[in-house]
Design a protein around this motif. Structure first.
Motif: not given
Length: 217
Positions: A141-149
């Protein structure tokens, strides 16, 4: 002096590039001679291969893709990493051979034994091995949020693959880190980047005695 060779590994969104940069800045401020580089890339020829592999839009066979990564790596090692080490410098590399094993061997090929054996044999032909590897790990979830950011940053072909691929990559890195525990240090990279950097520096400290202060030291 043989210098020091440090690599940063991990899946998308783990913060490898940020932590590699922060470590290079810290070491330079401490008087160390640091060469910060990346893979695929690091030399003009390898950077051209990087653009082809990440953004070229071509569908290579698994073996052809592995060979292309190792072609870029061979040029990078021979033209940049080995000369820097011979000068007594600290080389910090954002990704190295572990990424090929995790991404192509586990992520794309589902741990195909024949391909993993090929990757292992090719690794043996490259005359450079990291002294220390940081494997940065974050929850999906953190990895996906960082990629989206990342905003308008160009998305490469690996970033665009499905979550199952990224899960296999993370599992591959965990297998590698457990297998090569003397070299690989797993780092929980889910916290603030300053805290992650402090954890990295604590692991690195024993390796720094005399390293990266030039060939005449």
């Amino acid at each position: 002096m043989a210098g020091l060779f440090i690599t940063f590994e991990g899946g998308e969104g783990a913060g490898k590039s940020t932590q590699a940069r922060l470590l290079a800045e810290f070491l330079r401020a401490q008087g160390h001679d640091v060469d910060l580089t990346r893979e695929p890339g690091g030399t003009p020829g390898a950077e051209a291969l990087r653009d082809f592999l990440l953004f070229g839009g071509h569908d290579l066979s698994a073996r052809a893709e592995v060979l292309a990564h190792f072609a870029a790596r061979a040029d990078h090692v021979e033209r940049r990493i080995l000369p820097a080490r011979a000068q007594g410098r600290i080389v910090i590399c954002d990704r190295f051979a572990d990424s090929t094993e995790a991404y192509q061997g586990y992520g794309l090929s589902h741990g195909d034994p024949a391909l993993l054996d090929m990757i292992g044999r090719l690794r043996g032909l490259i005359p450079a091995a990291p002294d220390l590897t940081f494997v940065l790990q974050v929850p999906p979830a953190i990895a996906q949020a960082r990629m989206a950011g990342r905003g308008n940053a160009r998305t490469d072909r690996y970033e665009a693959l499905d979550p199952a691929f990224h899960t296999r990559v993370a599992e591959g890195f965990d297998i590698i880190a457990r297998r090569d525990a003397a070299r690989c240090h797993r780092v929980d990279a889910s916290g603030p980047m300053e805290s992650v950097q402090q954890a990295i520096r604590a692991v690195l400290a024993p390796y720094l005695d005399g390293a990266g202060r030039g060939a005449d030291v």
